[in-house]
Design an enzyme around this catalytic site. Structure first.
Site, PDB file in Angstrom:
ATOM      1  N   CYS A   1      -4.518  11.798  10.482  1.00  0.00           N
ATOM      2  CA  CYS A   1      -5.246  10.609  10.937  1.00  0.00           C
ATOM      3  C   CYS A   1      -5.001  10.552  12.430  1.00  0.00           C
ATOM      4  CB  CYS A   1      -4.811   9.378  10.188  1.00  0.00           C
ATOM      5  SG  CYS A   1      -3.349   8.677  10.809  1.00  0.00           S
TER       6      CYS A   1
ATOM      7  N   LYS B   1       0.854  -1.199   0.000  1.00  0.00           N
ATOM      8  CA  LYS B   1       0.000   0.000   0.000  1.00  0.00           C
ATOM      9  C   LYS B   1       0.886   1.244   0.000  1.00  0.00           C
ATOM     10  CE  LYS B   1      -1.549   1.698   4.048  1.00  0.00           C
ATOM     11  NZ  LYS B   1      -1.259   3.135   4.307  1.00  0.00           N
ATOM     12  N   ASN B   2       1.893   1.268   0.873  1.00  0.00           N
ATOM     13  CA  ASN B   2       2.676   2.493   1.054  1.00  0.00           C
ATOM     14  C   ASN B   2       3.625   2.777  -0.092  1.00  0.00           C
ATOM     15  OD1 ASN B   2       1.261   2.971   3.320  1.00  0.00           O
ATOM     16  ND2 ASN B   2       2.839   2.283   4.745  1.00  0.00           N
TER      17      ASN B   2
ATOM     18  N   ARG C   1       0.997  14.513  12.391  1.00  0.00           N
ATOM     19  CA  ARG C   1       1.512  14.203  11.045  1.00  0.00           C
ATOM     20  C   ARG C   1       1.680  15.472  10.199  1.00  0.00           C
ATOM     21  NH1 ARG C   1      -0.972   8.688   8.960  1.00  0.00           N
ATOM     22  NH2 ARG C   1       1.016   8.629   7.878  1.00  0.00           N
TER      23      ARG C   1
ATOM     24  N   ASP D   1       4.388   0.407  12.073  1.00  0.00           N
ATOM     25  CA  ASP D   1       3.125  -0.129  11.543  1.00  0.00           C
ATOM     26  C   ASP D   1       2.845  -1.548  12.024  1.00  0.00           C
ATOM     27  OD1 ASP D   1       3.441   1.440   8.258  1.00  0.00           O
ATOM     28  OD2 ASP D   1       2.995   2.237  10.239  1.00  0.00           O
TER      29      ASP D   1
ATOM     30  N   ARG E   1      -8.868  -0.303   4.022  1.00  0.00           N
ATOM     31  CA  ARG E   1      -8.009   0.672   3.314  1.00  0.00           C
ATOM     32  C   ARG E   1      -6.654   0.063   2.993  1.00  0.00           C
ATOM     33  NH1 ARG E   1      -6.040   4.927   6.808  1.00  0.00           N
ATOM     34  NH2 ARG E   1      -4.547   4.999   5.137  1.00  0.00           N
TER      35      ARG E   1
HETATM   36  C1  EPZ Z   1       4.406   6.754   6.129  1.00  0.00           C
HETATM   37  O1  EPZ Z   1       3.770   7.853   6.756  1.00  0.00           O
HETATM   38  C2  EPZ Z   1       3.372   5.644   6.074  1.00  0.00           C
HETATM   39  N1  EPZ Z   1       2.232   6.098   5.279  1.00  0.00           N
HETATM   40  C3  EPZ Z   1       2.926   5.273   7.480  1.00  0.00           C
HETATM   41  O2  EPZ Z   1       2.085   4.141   7.348  1.00  0.00           O
HETATM   42  C4  EPZ Z   1       4.150   4.842   8.287  1.00  0.00           C
HETATM   43  O3  EPZ Z   1       3.752   4.593   9.621  1.00  0.00           O
HETATM   44  C5  EPZ Z   1       5.198   5.951   8.268  1.00  0.00           C
HETATM   45  O4  EPZ Z   1       5.532   6.282   6.904  1.00  0.00           O
HETATM   46  C6  EPZ Z   1       6.478   5.539   8.962  1.00  0.00           C
HETATM   47  O5  EPZ Z   1       6.991   4.399   8.350  1.00  0.00           O
HETATM   48  C7  EPZ Z   1       2.355   6.085   3.944  1.00  0.00           C
HETATM   49  O6  EPZ Z   1       3.381   5.721   3.403  1.00  0.00           O
HETATM   50  C8  EPZ Z   1       1.138   6.535   3.188  1.00  0.00           C
HETATM   51  P1  EPZ Z   1       6.886   9.877   8.169  1.00  0.00           P
HETATM   52  P2  EPZ Z   1       4.493   9.315   6.741  1.00  0.00           P
HETATM   53  O7  EPZ Z   1       6.922  11.114   7.344  1.00  0.00           O
HETATM   54  O8  EPZ Z   1       5.219   9.494   5.465  1.00  0.00           O
HETATM   55  C9  EPZ Z   1       6.968  13.206  11.556  1.00  0.00           C
HETATM   56  C10 EPZ Z   1       0.230   2.782   7.760  1.00  0.00           C
HETATM   57  O9  EPZ Z   1      -0.224   2.281   8.793  1.00  0.00           O
HETATM   58  N2  EPZ Z   1       7.023  14.169  10.439  1.00  0.00           N
HETATM   59  O10 EPZ Z   1       7.993   8.901   8.059  1.00  0.00           O
HETATM   60  O11 EPZ Z   1       3.487  10.319   7.141  1.00  0.00           O
HETATM   61  C11 EPZ Z   1       5.634  12.482  11.601  1.00  0.00           C
HETATM   62  O12 EPZ Z   1       4.665  13.241  12.290  1.00  0.00           O
HETATM   63  C12 EPZ Z   1       0.705   4.227   7.779  1.00  0.00           C
HETATM   64  O13 EPZ Z   1       0.368   2.201   6.658  1.00  0.00           O
HETATM   65  C13 EPZ Z   1       7.196  15.516  10.723  1.00  0.00           C
HETATM   66  O14 EPZ Z   1       7.282  15.904  11.873  1.00  0.00           O
HETATM   67  O15 EPZ Z   1       5.537   9.100   7.930  1.00  0.00           O
HETATM   68  C14 EPZ Z   1       5.987  11.204  12.320  1.00  0.00           C
HETATM   69  O16 EPZ Z   1       5.983  11.467  13.716  1.00  0.00           O
HETATM   70  C15 EPZ Z   1       0.524   4.895   9.134  1.00  0.00           C
HETATM   71  N3  EPZ Z   1       7.235  16.394   9.691  1.00  0.00           N
HETATM   72  C16 EPZ Z   1       7.423  10.928  11.849  1.00  0.00           C
HETATM   73  O17 EPZ Z   1       7.912  12.167  11.351  1.00  0.00           O
HETATM   74  C17 EPZ Z   1       7.135  15.991   8.382  1.00  0.00           C
HETATM   75  O18 EPZ Z   1       7.200  16.849   7.480  1.00  0.00           O
HETATM   76  C18 EPZ Z   1       7.515   9.894  10.724  1.00  0.00           C
HETATM   77  O19 EPZ Z   1       6.669  10.326   9.702  1.00  0.00           O
HETATM   78  C19 EPZ Z   1       6.957  14.618   8.115  1.00  0.00           C
HETATM   79  C20 EPZ Z   1       6.920  13.713   9.147  1.00  0.00           C
END
Ligand code: EPZ
Length: 422
Positions: free
Chosen positions: A116, A22-23, A121, A304, A396
Site C-alpha cells: 500500500c 480491523k487489525n 511493506r 496508525d 475499508r
Molecule cells: C500492521 O501492519 C497493521 N496492518 C498496520 O495497520 C499497522 O500500521 C502496523 O501493523 C504497525 O502497527 C494490519 O494489521 C493488517 P509491521 P504490518 O509488520 O503487520 C517493516 C492500518 O492503518 N517490516 O508491524 O504490515 C514494515 O515495512 C494499517 O490499519 C519489514 O521490514 O506492520 C514496517 O516498516 C496500516 N519486514 C515495520 O516493519 C517484514 O517482514 C512495521 O511493520 C515485516 C515488516
C-alpha cells in the site's frame, strides 16, 4: 469511485460506539483455517477488508455464516488450493493465509500481498521465520511457494517487532514439533486477541503482549468461540475528533488503556477528557498546547494515529513535531491538510506543524486509510465544505463511519461518482 462531502464547523455530541478491531479481525479470520472444528466470532467489524477475507476463505472451501457482526466459520471442507491473485491482492492482510496454510498443510502458494502507499511493506521477516521453522521458501514471478516436510519449533528473534510477522509465525508454529519462542514479538492488543483465539482452540501459546511469545506444538485444534477486541485505532480517531469539535462526546466500548499513549499526549495539550471503565468522554477546548510525538511499536504512540493526530496538532498553539519511525511514506495527507490551511513542513521522517487558526474546506484526496481519516477530521472543523475523493480507503477500516458521525452531529454524506471517461 466514492466521495465524502462534509459541511464544516461541526459540534460532535452524544455517544459513538466503537466496533471490533480491523487489525485483529483480519488475522482471526485466517486463523480459523488452523481449527478442525467450527469457530464462532463476535464483534467482527462490517468493513470491506473483512468481505475480501470471506471471499478468500470461501474460495478455499470454508462454510461461513454471517449475521451482522457475528460470524461462524467451518473449515472442515477447505482444500489448500492456490488463491487467485485478484482476490489475494485486495488486501495486505491476505498474508496471514500464508502462516495459517503453512501451519496446517505445510504448503502454501501465494501471490505477493497487496502493498500500500505508506511503504514498501516487505514480508522478509515472515519468510525468514518460516525458514527457521524448517520451511523452504521460493519466489517465482510474483508469488511465493513455501513448503515444509515438517515444521520444527525453534527460537526466532525479530529485528523489528513486526505485527504481521509475530502473528504469522504464531500460526506457522501451532502444529510444529516442539517449542517455538518469538523474541521481540509485537505487543499490540490484537496480538493478544489472536493468541487468545488460538488458546481457545487448544493451542499452547503463552506470553502474548510481552517481549517473548512461546508456542508448544500440538496435534489437534478444535472449534472455539471468541470476541474481537475493540478497535483502539478507531477509538483514538474518534477521541481526536472529540478534541477537535466535541462537546461531551462519549467514545464507548473501548479499552482506555489501549490508547493510553494518545490520552497522555492529549492531556499534555491541555485537553479536557474523562476516562471511564470502557469509554472516554471528551470536549474541545480553545487553546491546545503543541507537543512533540514519535510513533513507536505498542505501547508507544501508534503509527496508525499519527495522521489523524496531525490534524489536531495543526490547530494547536505554537509548533509541534511528529516523527514517523514505523513506515517510510506515511505523510501523504500533509499536502492536503496544507491545502485546507495547515502549515506543515516535512524533513525526512519529521513533520513540523506550525499551529494555524482554522482549516478551510477544499477538494482533497484520501491516499490511504488513515490519511483519509485525517482529512475527514479536518473537514469536520473546516470553514465551508470539503469533498474527499477516494473515500473507499476509509470505508475499508472504519465501520459505518458516515452513520456514526452523523448520529453525533456531523453533516456529511458519501456519494458515488462516475469516473470521467478520459
Ligand atoms: C500492521 O501492519 C497493521 N496492518 C498496520 O495497520 C499497522 O500500521 C502496523 O501493523 C504497525 O502497527 C494490519 O494489521 C493488517 P509491521 P504490518 O509488520 O503487520 C517493516 C492500518 O492503518 N517490516 O508491524 O504490515 C514494515 O515495512 C494499517 O490499519 C519489514 O521490514 O506492520 C514496517 O516498516 C496500516 N519486514 C515495520 O516493519 C517484514 O517482514 C512495521 O511493520 C515485516 C515488516
Amino acid at each position: 469511485m466514492k466521495q465524502m462531502v462534509l459541511e464544516g464547523s461541526t459540534k460532535l455530541t452524544g455517544i459513538v460506539e466503537i466496533s471490533g478491531s480491523k487489525n485483529s479481525a483480519v488475522a482471526l479470520i485466517p486463523a480459523t483455517l488452523l481449527s478442525d472444528g467450527i469457530v464462532e466470532l463476535d464483534n467482527v467489524p462490517m468493513i470491506s477488508d473483512i468481505e475480501a477475507l470471506i471471499e478468500i476463505l470461501t474460495f478455499l472451501g470454508a462454510e461461513i455464516k454471517r449475521d451482522k457482526q457475528k460470524m461462524t466459520i467451518d473449515c472442515a471442507k477447505v482444500s489448500n488450493k492456490e488463491i487467485p491473485e485478484q482476490i489475494s491482492k485486495k488486501l495486505r492482510a491476505s498474508y496471514y493465509f500464508m502462516g495459517a496454510l503453512l501451519g496446517k498443510y505445510k504448503h502454501v502458494e501465494m501471490y505477493f500481498p497487496g502493498g500500500c502507499s505508506i511503504g514498501k511493506r516487505p514480508i522478509d521477516l515472515h519468510l525468514s521465520g518460516f525458514e527457521k521453522l524448517g520451511a523452504k521458501v521460493e519466489v517465482a514471478e510474483n508469488k511465493y511457494m513455501v513448503d515444509a516436510k515438517e515444521l520444527i519449533g525453534t527460537d526466532i528473534e525479530l529485528p523489528i517487532a513486526s505485527v504481521g510477522a509475530t502473528i504469522n509465525l504464531m500460526f506457522a508454529a501451532v502444529y510444529a514439533k516442539g517449542k517455538t519462542r518469538i523474541y521481540n514479538a509485537a505487543k499490540e492488543p490484537h496480538i493478544v486477541n489472536v493468541a487468545e483465539l488460538l488458546q481457545q482452540m487448544g493451542a499452547k501459546v503463552s506470553g502474548a503482549g510481552t517481549h517473548t511469545i512461546e508456542i508448544e506444538g500440538v496435534e489437534v485444534l478444535k472449534g472455539a468461540q471468541h470476541r474481537v477486541v475493540p478497535d483502539y485505532i478507531e477509538a483514538g480517531t474518534y477521541v481526536i475528533a472529540g478534541a477537535l469539535c466535541g462537546e461531551n462526546l462519549e467514545v464507548k466500548n473501548i479499552v482506555p488503556e489501549h490508547i493510553a499513549s494518545l490520552i497522555n499526549q492529549l492531556k499534555q495539550m491541555g485537553c479536557s477528557l474523562t476516562v471511564l471503565k470502557d469509554s472516554v468522554r471528551i470536549s474541545k477546548i480553545e487553546n491546545y498546547k503543541s507537543v512533540a510525538v514519535k510513533t513507536e511499536v505498542y505501547p508507544g504512540f501508534p503509527t496508525d494515529l499519527q495522521q489523524p493526530f496531525m490534524t489536531l496538532l495543526s490547530l494547536a498553539e505554537g509548533t509541534s513535531k511528529v516523527e514517523e519511525t514505523i513506515f517510510e511514506n506515511r505523510f501523504m495527507h500533509v499536502p492536503y491538510l496544507n491545502q485546507m490551511g495547515a502549515n506543515i513542513t516535512i524533513e525526512g521522517q519529521i513533520a513540523t506543524i506550525k499551529g494555524v487558526k482554522a482549516f478551510h474546506g477544499s477538494d482533497v484526496v484520501a491516499t490511504d486509510l488513515r490519511a483519509g481519516a485525517a482529512l475527514i477530521l479536518a473537514g469536520l472543523v473546516a470553514e465551508g465544505q470539503t469533498v474527499i475523493d477516494g473515500i473507499e480507503h476509509v470505508l475499508r477500516g472504519y465501520e459505518n463511519i458516515e452513520e456514526k458521525l452523523s448520529n453525533v452531529g456531523a453533516k456529511l454524506r458519501v456519494r458515488e461518482i462516475e469516473l470521467s471517461r478520459v
